[in-house]
Structures are given as C-alpha cells and as structure tokens.
Scaffold this motif. Structure first.
Motif, short mmCIF file in Angstrom:
data_model
loop_
_atom_site.label_atom_id
_atom_site.label_comp_id
_atom_site.label_asym_id
_atom_site.label_seq_id
_atom_site.Cartn_x
_atom_site.Cartn_y
_atom_site.Cartn_z
N PRO A 8 18.98 24.31 73.88
CA PRO A 8 20.16 23.57 73.43
C PRO A 8 20.13 22.14 73.99
N ASP A 9 20.80 21.25 73.32
CA ASP A 9 20.84 19.84 73.73
C ASP A 9 21.89 19.65 74.81
N ILE A 10 21.66 20.30 75.95
CA ILE A 10 22.58 20.27 77.09
C ILE A 10 21.75 20.00 78.34
N GLN A 11 22.20 19.07 79.16
CA GLN A 11 21.54 18.81 80.42
C GLN A 11 22.53 18.14 81.36
N LEU A 17 20.27 19.61 94.18
CA LEU A 17 18.87 19.95 93.90
C LEU A 17 18.03 18.72 93.56
N GLU A 18 18.69 17.58 93.32
CA GLU A 18 18.03 16.37 92.86
C GLU A 18 17.16 16.68 91.64
N ALA A 19 17.80 17.30 90.65
CA ALA A 19 17.09 17.73 89.46
C ALA A 19 18.01 17.72 88.25
N VAL A 20 17.40 17.54 87.08
CA VAL A 20 18.13 17.74 85.83
C VAL A 20 18.05 19.23 85.52
N VAL A 21 19.20 19.81 85.24
CA VAL A 21 19.30 21.22 84.92
C VAL A 21 19.55 21.34 83.42
N PHE A 22 18.80 22.22 82.76
CA PHE A 22 18.96 22.41 81.32
C PHE A 22 18.69 23.87 80.97
N GLU A 41 9.98 11.01 87.66
CA GLU A 41 9.36 9.74 88.02
C GLU A 41 7.88 9.73 87.65
N HIS A 42 7.22 10.84 87.85
CA HIS A 42 5.80 10.95 87.49
C HIS A 42 5.62 10.78 85.97
N LEU A 43 6.44 11.45 85.19
CA LEU A 43 6.33 11.37 83.73
C LEU A 43 6.59 9.95 83.23
N SER A 44 7.59 9.30 83.80
CA SER A 44 8.01 7.99 83.30
C SER A 44 7.25 6.84 83.95
N GLN A 52 22.24 8.83 86.17
CA GLN A 52 22.18 8.41 84.77
C GLN A 52 20.74 8.11 84.35
N GLN A 53 19.99 7.43 85.21
CA GLN A 53 18.58 7.15 84.91
C GLN A 53 17.79 8.44 84.78
N ALA A 54 18.07 9.41 85.63
CA ALA A 54 17.36 10.69 85.58
C ALA A 54 17.60 11.39 84.25
N VAL A 55 18.83 11.40 83.81
CA VAL A 55 19.16 12.05 82.53
C VAL A 55 18.52 11.28 81.37
N GLU A 56 18.51 9.95 81.46
CA GLU A 56 17.89 9.15 80.40
C GLU A 56 16.39 9.43 80.31
N VAL A 57 15.71 9.53 81.46
CA VAL A 57 14.29 9.84 81.46
C VAL A 57 14.07 11.25 80.91
N PHE A 58 14.92 12.19 81.31
CA PHE A 58 14.82 13.55 80.77
C PHE A 58 14.90 13.51 79.25
N GLU A 59 15.88 12.79 78.72
CA GLU A 59 16.05 12.72 77.27
C GLU A 59 14.84 12.08 76.60
N GLN A 60 14.28 11.08 77.24
CA GLN A 60 13.11 10.39 76.68
C GLN A 60 11.89 11.31 76.64
N TYR A 61 11.74 12.17 77.63
CA TYR A 61 10.58 13.06 77.73
C TYR A 61 10.94 14.52 77.45
N ARG A 62 12.05 14.73 76.80
CA ARG A 62 12.56 16.08 76.52
C ARG A 62 11.49 17.00 75.91
N PHE A 63 10.80 16.54 74.88
CA PHE A 63 9.83 17.39 74.20
C PHE A 63 8.74 17.86 75.17
N ASP A 64 8.20 16.95 75.97
CA ASP A 64 7.15 17.31 76.93
C ASP A 64 7.68 18.29 77.98
#
Length: 88
Positions: A8-11, A17-22, A41-44, A52-64
């Motif tokens: 689902p499109d939820i995060q 935890l210093e993590a995006v949870v989905f 940080e490694h992916l981006s 906010q930056q963490a969630v934005e990076v997650f959204e950018q690399y969601r598929f991976d």
C-alpha cells in the motif's frame, strides 16, 4: 513483481528506529517493513537530515525498496519481531 505481495502507498518515519516504516500484505497478512536512514542514504547518495527528506528519498526509490522487501519476504527473512528490515 509477485502479485501475492502488495505494498500500500503508506509510509511513515519512526524516530526511535531512524527508519521509514511501510506495510506489505501477503495472503492477507500484514507485514511491517523497515528501511533505515543509512540504507536510504546509500541508495540516494546523499545525507538525510530530516524525517521529511527520508520519506522523500523512500518515495523516490520506492520500487527498488519494495523489490528488496519482496525478496526478503519470499525468503522468509523476518527478524525476531516478525518484521522485514531492509539492509544493503
């Protein structure tokens, strides 16, 4: 992508935890997935300074990230709490 695993499109950012949870859903079961700040940080290739930056990076690399989570779910690589923790 395996259609038996849905994302689902939820995060959200978990400060502790210093993590995006989905979530992921497999055969009706809800699976909590985590991807930490260091992985994002490694992916981006850039430093993440705010939730906010963490969630934005997650959204950018969601598929991976979802592909990595799917592989771990299929291989049943759950932690002791029944979560999938993306590491890279």
């Amino acid at each position: 992508m395996n259609q038996s695993i849905l994302f689902p499109d939820i995060q959200s950012w978990d400060e502790e935890l210093e993590a995006v949870v989905f979530p992921a859903q497999q055969s009706g079961a809800l699976i909590e997935c985590l991807v930490g700040q260091s992985v994002l940080e490694h992916l981006s290739g850039r430093s993440i300074m705010t939730p906010q930056q963490a969630v934005e990076v997650f959204e950018q690399y969601r598929f991976d990230i979802e592909e990595l989570a799917e592989e771990q779910i299929e291989d049943e690589q759950f932690n002791a709490s029944g979560q999938i923790v993306i590491t890279r």
